[in-house]
Every structure is written in C-alpha cells, then in structure tokens.
Design an enzyme around this catalytic site. Structure first.
Site, PDB file in Angstrom:
ATOM      1  N   ASP A  33     -45.773  19.646 -34.235  1.00 31.68           N
ATOM      2  CA  ASP A  33     -46.057  19.128 -32.888  1.00 31.68           C
ATOM      3  C   ASP A  33     -44.945  19.449 -31.890  1.00 31.68           C
ATOM      4  O   ASP A  33     -45.205  19.625 -30.701  1.00 31.68           O
ATOM      5  CB  ASP A  33     -46.345  17.615 -32.920  1.00 31.68           C
ATOM      6  CG  ASP A  33     -45.189  16.809 -33.485  1.00 31.68           C
ATOM      7  OD1 ASP A  33     -44.550  17.283 -34.445  1.00 31.68           O
ATOM      8  OD2 ASP A  33     -44.907  15.704 -32.976  1.00 31.68           O
ATOM      9  N   GLU A  56     -41.357  27.346 -44.195  1.00 36.04           N
ATOM     10  CA  GLU A  56     -40.291  27.807 -43.301  1.00 36.04           C
ATOM     11  C   GLU A  56     -39.267  28.648 -44.049  1.00 36.04           C
ATOM     12  O   GLU A  56     -38.658  29.554 -43.477  1.00 36.04           O
ATOM     13  CB  GLU A  56     -39.604  26.611 -42.627  1.00 36.04           C
ATOM     14  CG  GLU A  56     -40.469  25.901 -41.602  1.00 36.04           C
ATOM     15  CD  GLU A  56     -41.398  24.865 -42.206  1.00 36.04           C
ATOM     16  OE1 GLU A  56     -41.464  24.743 -43.455  1.00 36.04           O
ATOM     17  OE2 GLU A  56     -42.066  24.150 -41.423  1.00 36.04           O
ATOM     18  N   HIS A 119     -40.217  10.849 -35.051  1.00 38.05           N
ATOM     19  CA  HIS A 119     -40.435  11.364 -36.412  1.00 38.05           C
ATOM     20  C   HIS A 119     -39.687  12.695 -36.602  1.00 38.05           C
ATOM     21  O   HIS A 119     -39.241  13.299 -35.636  1.00 38.05           O
ATOM     22  CB  HIS A 119     -41.933  11.533 -36.697  1.00 38.05           C
ATOM     23  CG  HIS A 119     -42.598  12.603 -35.874  1.00 38.05           C
ATOM     24  ND1 HIS A 119     -42.927  12.433 -34.553  1.00 38.05           N
ATOM     25  CD2 HIS A 119     -42.983  13.854 -36.201  1.00 38.05           C
ATOM     26  CE1 HIS A 119     -43.495  13.536 -34.100  1.00 38.05           C
ATOM     27  NE2 HIS A 119     -43.542  14.422 -35.063  1.00 38.05           N
ATOM     28  N   HIS A 120     -39.561  13.125 -37.822  1.00 39.98           N
ATOM     29  CA  HIS A 120     -38.770  14.303 -38.208  1.00 39.98           C
ATOM     30  C   HIS A 120     -37.304  14.149 -37.782  1.00 39.98           C
ATOM     31  O   HIS A 120     -36.639  15.136 -37.414  1.00 39.98           O
ATOM     32  CB  HIS A 120     -39.313  15.603 -37.581  1.00 39.98           C
ATOM     33  CG  HIS A 120     -40.715  15.968 -37.969  1.00 39.98           C
ATOM     34  ND1 HIS A 120     -41.346  15.508 -39.094  1.00 39.98           N
ATOM     35  CD2 HIS A 120     -41.624  16.791 -37.356  1.00 39.98           C
ATOM     36  CE1 HIS A 120     -42.570  16.013 -39.157  1.00 39.98           C
ATOM     37  NE2 HIS A 120     -42.767  16.783 -38.113  1.00 39.98           N
ATOM     38  N   GLY A 411     -28.231  36.188 -52.803  1.00 36.17           N
ATOM     39  CA  GLY A 411     -28.911  36.129 -54.101  1.00 36.17           C
ATOM     40  C   GLY A 411     -29.810  34.935 -54.318  1.00 36.17           C
ATOM     41  O   GLY A 411     -29.798  34.330 -55.387  1.00 36.17           O
ATOM     42  N   ASP A 438     -40.655  37.140 -62.878  1.00 37.35           N
ATOM     43  CA  ASP A 438     -41.579  35.998 -62.799  1.00 37.35           C
ATOM     44  C   ASP A 438     -40.892  34.745 -62.270  1.00 37.35           C
ATOM     45  O   ASP A 438     -41.488  33.970 -61.505  1.00 37.35           O
ATOM     46  CB  ASP A 438     -42.230  35.730 -64.173  1.00 37.35           C
ATOM     47  CG  ASP A 438     -41.216  35.578 -65.300  1.00 37.35           C
ATOM     48  OD1 ASP A 438     -40.088  36.098 -65.161  1.00 37.35           O
ATOM     49  OD2 ASP A 438     -41.537  34.935 -66.310  1.00 37.35           O
ATOM     50  N   ASN A 465     -41.477  38.430 -68.088  1.00 37.76           N
ATOM     51  CA  ASN A 465     -40.822  38.442 -69.394  1.00 37.76           C
ATOM     52  C   ASN A 465     -40.666  37.032 -69.933  1.00 37.76           C
ATOM     53  O   ASN A 465     -39.776  36.730 -70.691  1.00 37.76           O
ATOM     54  CB  ASN A 465     -39.468  39.137 -69.296  1.00 37.76           C
ATOM     55  CG  ASN A 465     -38.637  38.557 -68.172  1.00 37.76           C
ATOM     56  OD1 ASN A 465     -38.966  37.492 -67.649  1.00 37.76           O
ATOM     57  ND2 ASN A 465     -37.591  39.236 -67.802  1.00 37.76           N
ATOM     58  N   GLY A 467     -39.724  34.342 -68.492  1.00 37.37           N
ATOM     59  CA  GLY A 467     -38.711  33.464 -67.907  1.00 37.37           C
ATOM     60  C   GLY A 467     -39.404  32.284 -67.250  1.00 37.37           C
ATOM     61  O   GLY A 467     -40.482  32.443 -66.690  1.00 37.37           O
ATOM     62  N   GLU A 471     -43.191  26.922 -65.930  1.00 43.31           N
ATOM     63  CA  GLU A 471     -43.902  27.018 -64.658  1.00 43.31           C
ATOM     64  C   GLU A 471     -44.876  28.196 -64.626  1.00 43.31           C
ATOM     65  O   GLU A 471     -45.363  28.554 -63.555  1.00 43.31           O
ATOM     66  CB  GLU A 471     -42.893  27.145 -63.511  1.00 43.31           C
ATOM     67  CG  GLU A 471     -42.273  25.808 -63.177  1.00 43.31           C
ATOM     68  CD  GLU A 471     -41.097  25.948 -62.243  1.00 43.31           C
ATOM     69  OE1 GLU A 471     -40.065  26.435 -62.714  1.00 43.31           O
ATOM     70  OE2 GLU A 471     -41.225  25.580 -61.076  1.00 43.31           O
TER      71      GLU A 471
HETATM   72  C1  LIG Z   1     -32.543  29.691 -55.008  1.00 48.80           C
HETATM   73  C2  LIG Z   1     -31.952  30.077 -56.330  1.00 48.80           C
HETATM   74  N1  LIG Z   1     -32.016  29.216 -57.366  1.00 48.80           N
HETATM   75  C3  LIG Z   1     -31.500  29.571 -58.570  1.00 48.80           C
HETATM   76  C4  LIG Z   1     -30.900  30.782 -58.750  1.00 48.80           C
HETATM   77  C5  LIG Z   1     -30.302  31.160 -60.099  1.00 48.80           C
HETATM   78  N2  LIG Z   1     -31.059  32.282 -60.701  1.00 48.80           N
HETATM   79  C6  LIG Z   1     -30.604  33.546 -60.636  1.00 48.80           C
HETATM   80  S1  LIG Z   1     -31.621  34.655 -61.444  1.00 48.80           S
HETATM   81  C7  LIG Z   1     -32.670  33.422 -61.886  1.00 48.80           C
HETATM   82  C8  LIG Z   1     -33.876  33.714 -62.734  1.00 48.80           C
HETATM   83  C9  LIG Z   1     -34.609  34.946 -62.379  1.00 48.80           C
HETATM   84  O1  LIG Z   1     -35.687  35.082 -63.255  1.00 48.80           O
HETATM   85  P1  LIG Z   1     -36.686  36.257 -63.081  1.00 48.80           P
HETATM   86  O2  LIG Z   1     -36.990  36.430 -61.644  1.00 48.80           O
HETATM   87  O3  LIG Z   1     -37.855  36.021 -63.978  1.00 48.80           O
HETATM   88  O4  LIG Z   1     -35.868  37.525 -63.529  1.00 48.80           O
HETATM   89  P2  LIG Z   1     -35.750  38.215 -64.984  1.00 48.80           P
HETATM   90  O5  LIG Z   1     -36.475  37.355 -65.974  1.00 48.80           O
HETATM   91  O6  LIG Z   1     -36.361  39.581 -64.846  1.00 48.80           O
HETATM   92  O7  LIG Z   1     -34.278  38.312 -65.268  1.00 48.80           O
HETATM   93  C10 LIG Z   1     -32.226  32.180 -61.423  1.00 48.80           C
HETATM   94  C11 LIG Z   1     -32.955  30.912 -61.652  1.00 48.80           C
HETATM   95  C12 LIG Z   1     -30.842  31.643 -57.631  1.00 48.80           C
HETATM   96  N3  LIG Z   1     -30.262  32.832 -57.690  1.00 48.80           N
HETATM   97  N4  LIG Z   1     -31.394  31.283 -56.450  1.00 48.80           N
HETATM   98 MG   LIG Z   2     -38.348  36.599 -65.866  1.00 45.98          MG
END
Ligand SMILES: Cc1ncc(C[n+]2csc(CCOP(=O)(O)OP(=O)(O)O)c2C)c(N)n1
Ligand SMILES: [Mg+2]
Length: 557
Positions: A33, A56, A119-120, A411, A438, A465, A467, A471
């Site tokens: 808003d 965002e 609000h906000h 990163g 993933d 893979n 990871g 989730e």
């Molecule tokens: C916002 C944020 N939270 C946590 C991390 C820590 N972190 C770095 S790499 C990673 C996992 C990446 O997994 P994936 O994208 O599946 O890569 P792969 O399995 O190919 O290594 C995490 C949680 C981060 N870099 N940024």
């Molecule tokens: Mg992975």
C-alpha cells in the site's frame, strides 16, 4: 531551447523520469500500500516496465543481475517488511560493487509529523529504523521530501552510478502526487573529469614502470567490469604483450580467448604459469583488487610489494597515492604513453578441459557432466554460477564474449535464480545458462514462475545431488516448469547418465530448457572439495569438528 530551465512535475513522476534518464527501463519488486501510488504513476507514464517478483529478496537479486548487464538496476519495495526482505540482496550488491537503487514506498510524512503509529513499522513511534539498517549496506540513503526531492533523487542515482554501489531511498506515500519544480534537462550520468596534473603524473608513473619492466603483468578484479574498462585493459595488454590474469570475482571480464589471457590467479590454487607470471612480475598492475580467502587460495596469494593498485577513482604507485583520477582516463592515457612491444617470450595457453572417454550409460558423474557442459558453451552466453558444486564452472574455458555472473564475495545461495530474471530482462536475446545446486535452487525457485510468465528462454541446469533432502519436497517432481505454468512449452529433462545429458543438450533453444541432473551426494569436483577442506580449517581452527574422522568429503587420492 526551453524558455525556462525548470518545469513542474509530480515527485513520483520525476523519480521515474530520472530513473529512465539513467538508463533504467525495468523496475523489479513487490507491491504494497505504501508504493501503490508510485506504481500507478509508473503505469500511467508507461515508460518503465514493472516486473513483479515473488519476493523482495528475489527483486533485489534481479535488480543486481539487471545492473550487471545494463549498468544500473532498481527495485521497489514497501516499508519495513519489503525493505528488510530485500536487504540481503542489496548488501550483496554492496559487496559485489553493483549499482542498484532500492526504493521503499514508505509511511506517509503526515504520520511522521503527527506521530501516528502505522503498520509495517515497529509501532514504537520511531521511523528511522530502516534508513539506519540500510546505512550499513548502501553508499547513500535519503527520505524524500518535497524540499529535497530534486537534490536527493539526483544525488542517490549519481552516487550509485559513480561508486558502483547500491543506494536506498524512502518515498513517503503521501508526496508522490505533489507538484515540485524540477530541472527541465536530463540527468547526465558522467564521471567527474580527472584533475589534469594528477592524471598526467599518474599516467607517466605507470607508463614509466611498465615500459622499463621485463615481465609486466595485469591482475583484474570485478571493478574492471563495473567501470567498463575491459576493452582498455585488452588494448594495453595487446600493445605491450602483457599477460592478464583475473581473480574468480572477475571471471570472463577479460575475454578468455584473448591471446594474452593467462587464467585465474588464486594463490597456491592457481596453475603454476599463472602464479609465476603474477608473483614474479617486475611490474604488476592490479585493477580493483579486493582479496578474500576464496580468491587468494586461502591467503597464499602474494603480489609483488611494488604492485600498482588502480581503483575506480584512485591509484597507488609506490609511495604516491593519486586522487581525483578516473580509471578509464588513466588507462587510456597509459595506452597512449607506452611503446608498442613486438614480442615477449611465449607463455602457456590456458588448457581446455581434457577429453575423456566415458561410458555413456554409466551413472552421470560430476567429471563427465562438466566436460559435456564445456562442449555446450557458445560465444555470447551469459553464465551463472551459484554456491556449491556449480563452482566447477570456474574451471571451464569460456568462448568469446561470454558474461559470467557470480557472487563470489557475498555468496548468498539462491542469488543466481533471481539474478537470472534480471539478466533475462536486460538482454532477452542472449542465451542464459544457469548452473545451480538443489540446495541453492530451493531458496529462490519460485522466481522460475516469473521467468516463465515473461516467456524467457534460459537453460537451467539443476544439479540435484541430494543436498537438503529434507526440503526436496519443495521441488517435487522433475517437471518443475509445468508446476509453475501448466501450459508452458518448456522442455524438461531428468538426466542420470551421460547419454541422457547429451540428449538434453541437443534440444533447440527455442523455449526454456530445464535439465535436472541426478548425481551422487559425495561426488564433487576436486577443486571444490579441496577448497571446502581448507575453508573448514580456516573457519573452525585447529581444534574444530572437521578433524574428526570421516566427516569431510576428501578428494580422491
Ligand atoms: C543465504 C545462505 N545461506 C546459507 C549458505 C551456506 N551454504 C553455502 S553452499 C550451501 C549449500 C548449497 O547446496 P547446493 O546448492 O545443493 O550445492 P551442491 O550440492 O551442488 O554443493 C549452503 C547452505 C549460504 N551461502 N547462503
Ligand atoms: Mg546439492
């Protein structure tokens, strides 16, 4: 010529006009808003295009990606809730030196004047919290008022563009429709010219050192891209036969097919010829060098003590520090001042990934995967890397005119998916390849729906893979594009073998291509594993948990 230098305009219209004059054609964000009135003005004016995003955070990533290709990006969020959702991405733009204008439609000035709770907000009678938060992650901040609108809007846009850093602006919702007097002429995005004496002396100092050197070299960081001097660097290198290395943050800033391109310098983790050329240079010129552990082979980088450090607006040569000079003017002056060099001793050429004869029906490995990807790359591609095993992309040799988008310093996982929306919006006619794990993908995957809605045609390589298995339900079945847009023409592939991958890679690029590759959780490129091993030592110290047996993935011996 206009008879009066000024004209009347509504504050919101003026802001949108200035953005457009600065080259911003698209605004990313989420309505609320407190910003709807500006969105109404945007719609009525019809100049900027609104790209609504799912969050965002994704808008901040998209504006960053957009700015990487167009020079300036912008997002619009709502007070507090939107602004703080975006702050991680805006901080990333700060860390990566990307000019982004974050506009928060904020609580009305009336509520501030009268002390009305809204609000906000924190509902505590304060209204500066978010300006304060953004003061930590932007180069300039302002709350717009009818008195300061002209000066502050111009100051913020110019600061972002000149410093290559994000800025934050609060536009109170009750002033966007008020008329103010504004300049009739357009906003000029221009660098202030250098001080003539400083520029001359600086150029002479650098040119003198370079001309006398036996083994000069250039080391490039991301600012070479942000300040648009890659072509100057290549001209200088070409004229003097000087080898050029980059650090990870600047991959592909120097065309990797350029004859004087050496490769990536990363301390002990570099190829030996790159290391030798940089560390033994008798005249190293660095451009915007901002080392961290990841770009220095864990602090094993060792630049010569007399390295010339050139930055966007200053240069260090020996004891002299030159201010009031711009990088482009310095480099152009140096190019003119140095002699043409016929030839120097030949150097190694960066090796392409070695060929391998894999069994096409065997389970897909990371090694086979990246080799296949090497063959898939085309000149002009825009490539994305996220955190994780997709870091293998740094080891590939990129064809001519590719753009590499990464976030090595900041990163934040998931950045690449939002940034992809931004680059697709900025350059829809280029081919965009996203490599994402993933774990990273699931943070921002919902933005795929926006990419599909705009009929963009990226190629998305999801490295699955196992990871973050907990989730995995988020991803559900493999045909993710159909989940987000049932009538999509996107081509989806689940690949488990090299043959499957080859089949996916031969699909035409006429629609979105989504390639989910299933690979073993313990399979990772050797460079990624060893960098993680060293990272653990740095992060946890000698008594950390990484020392316990069999906890770390280790490179095959
Ligand atoms: C916002 C944020 N939270 C946590 C991390 C820590 N972190 C770095 S790499 C990673 C996992 C990446 O997994 P994936 O994208 O599946 O890569 P792969 O399995 O190919 O290594 C995490 C949680 C981060 N870099 N940024
Ligand atoms: Mg992975």
């Amino acid at each position: 010529m206009s008879s009066s230098p000024n004209r009347r305009m509504k504050i919101g219209d003026f802001l949108l006009r200035r953005l457009e004059e600065a080259g911003v054609r698209h605004l990313f964000g989420v309505p609320g808003d407190y910003n709807l009135e500006l969105l109404q003005q945007l719609q009525d004016a019809g100049a900027l295009k609104w790209i609504g995003t799912c969050s965002e955070l994704n808008a901040s990533y998209a504006a960053d990606g957009y700015a990487r290709l167009s020079g300036l990006g912008a997002l619009l969020v709502t007070n507090g809730v939107g602004a703080l959702s975006a702050i991680n991405g805006v901080a990333g733009s700060y860390s990566e030196h990307v000019p982004v204008i974050c506009i928060s439609g904020s609580i009305p000035l009336r509520s501030i004047d009268r002390g009305l709770g809204m609000h906000h907000t924190m509902a505590d009678g304060t209204w500066d919290h978010f300006l304060g938060a953004y003061a930590q992650v932007t180069a300039a901040q302002a709350r717009i008022t009818p008195r300061n609108a002209v000066t502050e809007i111009d100051r913020l846009i110019l600061t972002a563009w000149r410093e290559k850093l994000p800025v934050y602006m609060e536009l109170p919702s009750d002033i966007a429709y008020l008329d103010i007097e504004v300049p009739a002429g357009p906003l000029m995005l221009a660098e202030p010219p250098s001080d003539p004496e400083r520029l001359r002396t600086c150029i002479a100092a650098i040119a003198g050192r370079l001309s006398a050197a036996a083994s000069p070299a250039i080391l490039v960081d991301a600012d070479a891209d942000r300040y648009g001097v890659a072509s100057e660097l290549m001209r200088l290198a070409g004229k003097m036969q000087v080898p050029v290395a980059v650090i990870n943050t600047a991959k592909a800033v120097i065309d990797e097919t350029f004859p004087h391109y050496l490769g990536i310098y990363n301390g002990k983790a570099s190829e030996s010829h790159v290391r030798e050329a940089i560390e033994a240079s008798d005249c190293l010129v660095s451009i915007g060098y901002r080392p961290i552990e990841v770009t220095t082979g864990d602090f094993t980088a060792s630049l010569p003590a007399d390295t010339i450090h050139a930055r966007g607006h200053s240069v260090d040569v020996g004891d002299d520090n030159y201010q009031a000079v711009t990088l482009k003017e310095v480099l152009r002056g140096v190019i003119d001042a140095v002699p043409q060099v016929g030839s120097r001793a030949p150097r190694h050429v960066a090796a392409a990934v070695a060929g391998m004869h894999a069994d096409n029906s065997a389970k897909l490995t990371q090694a086979a995967y990246w080799q296949a990807i090497q063959g898939y790359l085309r000149p002009g591609d825009v490539l994305f890397v996220d955190n994780g095993t997709s870091y293998a992309l740094f080891g590939l040799k990129l064809p001519q005119s590719c753009t590499f988008v990464g976030s090595v310093n900041w990163g934040s996982i998931g950045y690449s998916v939002g940034a992809l929306l931004g680059t697709l919006t900025a350059a829809p006619d280029r081919r965009h390849l996203l490599f994402v794990g993933d774990g990273s993908f699931q943070v921002t995957a919902q933005e795929l729906s926006t990419i599909l809605r705009h009929d963009y045609k990226p190629v998305i390589f999801l490295i699955n893979n196992g990871g973050y298995t907990i989730e995995r339900g988020y991803l559900g079945k493999a045909d993710l594009p159909k989940v987000f847009r049932p009538d999509t023409s996107a081509r989806s592939f689940v690949v488990k073998t090299s043959r499957d991958l080859q089949n996916a890679l031969s699909a035409p690029n006429d629609t979105m291509i989504f390639v989910e590759s299933i690979m073993a959780p313990s399979d990772a490129p050797a460079a990624v594993i060893s960098s993680s091993n060293k990272g653990a030592d740095l992060d946890y110290g000698p008594r950390g948990p990484q020392r316990r047996d069999n906890l770390q993935l280790r490179p095959a011996t």
